[in-house]
Every structure is written in structure tokens, then in C-alpha cells.
Motif scaffolding. Structure first.
Motif, PDB file in Angstrom:
ATOM      1  N   GLY A   1       3.867  37.727  42.081  1.00  0.00           N
ATOM      2  CA  GLY A   1       3.034  37.106  41.065  1.00  0.00           C
ATOM      3  C   GLY A   1       3.820  36.389  39.994  1.00  0.00           C
ATOM      4  O   GLY A   1       3.273  35.968  38.989  1.00  0.00           O
ATOM      5  N   THR A   2       5.146  36.241  40.178  1.00  0.00           N
ATOM      6  CA  THR A   2       5.972  35.561  39.195  1.00  0.00           C
ATOM      7  C   THR A   2       5.952  34.061  39.461  1.00  0.00           C
ATOM      8  O   THR A   2       6.139  33.631  40.589  1.00  0.00           O
ATOM      9  N   ALA A   3       5.724  33.276  38.431  1.00  0.00           N
ATOM     10  CA  ALA A   3       5.674  31.833  38.605  1.00  0.00           C
ATOM     11  C   ALA A   3       7.037  31.318  39.025  1.00  0.00           C
ATOM     12  O   ALA A   3       8.068  31.777  38.547  1.00  0.00           O
ATOM     13  N   ARG A   4       7.024  30.370  39.942  1.00  0.00           N
ATOM     14  CA  ARG A   4       8.241  29.723  40.396  1.00  0.00           C
ATOM     15  C   ARG A   4       8.266  28.284  39.931  1.00  0.00           C
ATOM     16  O   ARG A   4       7.229  27.651  39.769  1.00  0.00           O
TER      17      ARG A   4
ATOM     18  N   SER B   1      14.869  25.032  40.215  1.00  0.00           N
ATOM     19  CA  SER B   1      15.269  26.282  39.565  1.00  0.00           C
ATOM     20  C   SER B   1      15.278  27.470  40.519  1.00  0.00           C
ATOM     21  O   SER B   1      15.837  28.517  40.197  1.00  0.00           O
ATOM     22  N   ASP B   2      14.644  27.323  41.698  1.00  0.00           N
ATOM     23  CA  ASP B   2      14.458  28.457  42.607  1.00  0.00           C
ATOM     24  C   ASP B   2      14.977  28.113  43.998  1.00  0.00           C
ATOM     25  O   ASP B   2      14.806  26.989  44.487  1.00  0.00           O
ATOM     26  N   ILE B   3      15.599  29.101  44.635  1.00  0.00           N
ATOM     27  CA  ILE B   3      16.251  28.921  45.930  1.00  0.00           C
ATOM     28  C   ILE B   3      15.746  29.969  46.913  1.00  0.00           C
ATOM     29  O   ILE B   3      15.601  31.142  46.558  1.00  0.00           O
TER      30      ILE B   3
ATOM     31  N   PHE C   1      26.750  33.787  43.027  1.00  0.00           N
ATOM     32  CA  PHE C   1      27.187  32.457  42.623  1.00  0.00           C
ATOM     33  C   PHE C   1      26.004  31.627  42.144  1.00  0.00           C
ATOM     34  O   PHE C   1      26.045  31.031  41.059  1.00  0.00           O
ATOM     35  N   PHE C   2      24.951  31.563  42.942  1.00  0.00           N
ATOM     36  CA  PHE C   2      23.799  30.748  42.558  1.00  0.00           C
ATOM     37  C   PHE C   2      23.129  31.293  41.298  1.00  0.00           C
ATOM     38  O   PHE C   2      22.675  30.526  40.444  1.00  0.00           O
ATOM     39  N   GLU C   3      23.070  32.609  41.179  1.00  0.00           N
ATOM     40  CA  GLU C   3      22.471  33.187  39.971  1.00  0.00           C
ATOM     41  C   GLU C   3      23.300  32.841  38.732  1.00  0.00           C
ATOM     42  O   GLU C   3      22.742  32.545  37.672  1.00  0.00           O
ATOM     43  N   GLU C   4      24.618  32.868  38.859  1.00  0.00           N
ATOM     44  CA  GLU C   4      25.472  32.527  37.726  1.00  0.00           C
ATOM     45  C   GLU C   4      25.377  31.047  37.367  1.00  0.00           C
ATOM     46  O   GLU C   4      25.698  30.656  36.242  1.00  0.00           O
TER      47      GLU C   4
ATOM     48  N   ARG D   1      17.295  31.047  40.417  1.00  0.00           N
ATOM     49  CA  ARG D   1      16.671  32.285  40.883  1.00  0.00           C
ATOM     50  C   ARG D   1      16.657  32.254  42.412  1.00  0.00           C
ATOM     51  O   ARG D   1      16.188  31.281  43.009  1.00  0.00           O
ATOM     52  N   VAL D   2      17.161  33.325  43.044  1.00  0.00           N
ATOM     53  CA  VAL D   2      17.220  33.399  44.505  1.00  0.00           C
ATOM     54  C   VAL D   2      16.105  34.312  44.989  1.00  0.00           C
ATOM     55  O   VAL D   2      15.994  35.462  44.552  1.00  0.00           O
ATOM     56  N   HIS D   3      15.279  33.800  45.884  1.00  0.00           N
ATOM     57  CA  HIS D   3      14.139  34.550  46.423  1.00  0.00           C
ATOM     58  C   HIS D   3      14.367  34.856  47.897  1.00  0.00           C
ATOM     59  O   HIS D   3      14.965  34.061  48.621  1.00  0.00           O
TER      60      HIS D   3
END
Length: 283
Positions: A5-8, A75-77, A122-125, A129-131
């Protein structure tokens, strides 16, 4: 929205080989979402994604990929699909990637889990946001209970639980995600060859008369290792897996529900029925 339920924000699908990136892209398209697709060179075919917004990148073009994602406001991967582990020396980095090499040199000093965790960090740093695929499209994973009409018997259930216990015990050694059990014993454990090759190894033993599997006996179990990051390394089965276990004379498959990719649940259930197999998702 994610499963939680978190917006992406805008999403990029970093695609490796196999059917799962294509299937996820179709699911997102059906939901009215048009992700940018970064097809990894040598693994994913950009043409297979049709009219989607897709561009091909090799691993040494990380700097170019990051620049494109920032230009697009991504912003999201989500990362999905198989990719053989490359050697560090094969990366052939372009100029914009050179600054990141020390980070990846450290990530390569370990097993696959260590490397994949390093990719996520790495991507988070870098502010992304990695899903996991199960968060984006939970319908791609095994549900709890049978996928087809045939459930596992009580005897088969006991064998499956023994197999799950085995995989849990092997987790610290970072080896396979699957095993085959029959006649109350362990027949094979997946190593670097992969699940389907392990099944064919058992089929060869049966064909040469070195192993006998009774009717209704013999099961494959598949589950992630303890602590495995399912955002980038989720176990998977597919139609070939079912065909291979049928040829090996096994009776069915046990999976950890929600933690193993199965793709088209209905189609896999129908195939299991046609082959006289069970596929069971366990909590």
C-alpha cells in the motif's frame, strides 16, 4: 501502489533473461503503468517488450543508466530475470562508471548472496527504492495450497516438510534453493548447475537403473535460503520444471508460498493436472 500500500514513484524494470520480466511488464501495462525498461545486454531482448519504453545496457554502463534514471525522475527499481554471474574483469566500464568500481570490487568478494545484497545497497545509497517482484505483482508467486486439482498426500506432505528443513539447514552455506527427496531420503541437492539440471541428473540415474522411484514417491522442494533478499533473488519454477520432474518420475513440487515465482498460476496448474503432478504452496 505496492502490495503493502506504499505509493511508488516512476518505476524502472531492470530486466534479465527469461519470461518473468516480460510477464511483469505486461501486468504493469494492464494496470495502466508504463515503466521504463532497462534490458541487460546479453540477457534480455529489447524487441521482446514490443512497444514498451525500453533501452539496452551492458553492465559496464551503470553510470549511463543512473544518469538516465535521474533524468527521467525514476525513484523506484524492480530487478527481475536471470543473469549469469559476470567476472569483475568482464565489466568493461565506461568513463561514467569508473567512480563506482571500488564499490563493486567489494561486492564481488563473496558468494551470489553477498553480490546481490551489494547491488541492492548500491542503488539504495544512490537514493532509489528497490522493490521485489512479489511486492509489485504478488500474483506471480506461488499461492498457499495446490495450484492444480491434485493436492499432496499426507505422506508427500511429510516428505516436503523434511525437504524444507533440509534447505533451511543448508542456507548458511549459500548453495542451492532446491532438493529432491524420495523413499524417506535425500536424492539430490541443487548446486551451481540449477534446478532443472539437478532434476535431469536424477532422471539420468533413473534411466540407468541406479535409482528407483516408486509411484507416488519422489518430490522436488524449492524455497529461498534464510535471509535471502527476495527483492533481487527470488527462486522460480516454470513449465520446463514440470516437464522435467514428470520425465524423472517424480510426483510433485512443494514451494514456499509467496516466496517462489511461478508466473501464470492457472496455466501451471493445468499443466500439472495434465502431467498428473501436484504443485503445493506451503506457508
Amino acid at each position: 501502489m505496492s502490495a503493502a500500500g506504499t505509493a511508488r514513484g516512476p518505476l524502472v524494470l531492470i530486466a534479465g533473461a527469461g519470461e518473468y520480466p516480460l510477464r511483469l511488464a505486461r501486468i504493469l501495462s494492464d494496470q495502466g503503468e508504463a515503466p521504463f525498461i532497462a534490458a541487460l545486454e546479453g540477457a534480455a531482448d529489447p524487441a521482446a517488450f514490443g512497444d514498451a519504453d525500453v533501452r539496452s545496457y551492458r553492465l559496464g554502463q551503470l553510470g549511463s543508466l543512473l544518469g538516465e534514471l535521474r533524468r527521467r525522475g525514476v525513484s523506484d527499481i524492480v530487478m527481475l530475470g536471470s543473469l549469469p554471474r559476470p567476472s569483475f574483469g568482464s565489466l568493461r566500464p565506461e568513463a561514467s562508471t569508473l567512480q563506482y568500481l571500488p564499490y563493486f570490487a567489494r561486492a564481488f568478494r563473496g558468494g551470489d548472496d553477498h553480490l546481490l545484497r551489494g547491488v541492492v545497497r548500491f542503488f539504495e545509497e544512490q537514493g532509489f527504492r528497490v522493490h521485489g517482484p512479489a511486492e509489485i505483482a504478488p500474483e506471480l508467486t506461488a499461492p498457499r495450497g495446490p495450484l492444480g486439482r491434485k493436492p499432496a498426500t499426507a505422506k508427500q506432505q511429510a516428505l516436503l516438510e523434511h525437504g524444507f528443513s533440509l534447505l533451511a539447514a543448508l542456507s548458511p552455506f549459500d548453495i542451492g534453493q532446491a532438493a529432491i527427496l524420495a523413499d524417506h531420503r535425500i536424492i539430490a541437492v541443487e548446486a551451481a548447475e540449477g534446478t532443472d539440471a539437478m532434476i535431469k541428473r536424477v532422471a539420468d540415474l533413473v534411466a540407468r537403473g541406479r535409482l528407483k522411484i516408486g509411484k507416488g514417491d519422489g518430490v522436488l522442494v524449492k524455497a529461498p535460503k534464510k535471509g535471502q533478499d527476495l527483492r533481487v533473488d527470488m527462486p522460480a519454477i516454470g513449465p520446463d520444471t514440470l516437464r522435467n520432474i514428470a520425465e524423472a518420475g517424480l510426483s510433485g513440487i512443494g514451494l514456499r508460498a509467496g516466496e517462489v515465482l511461478v508466473g501464470d498460476r492457472a496455466a501451471l496448474g493445468r499443466q500439472a493436472d495434465q502431467l498428473g503432478l501436484f504443485i503445493e504452496g506451503s506457508a
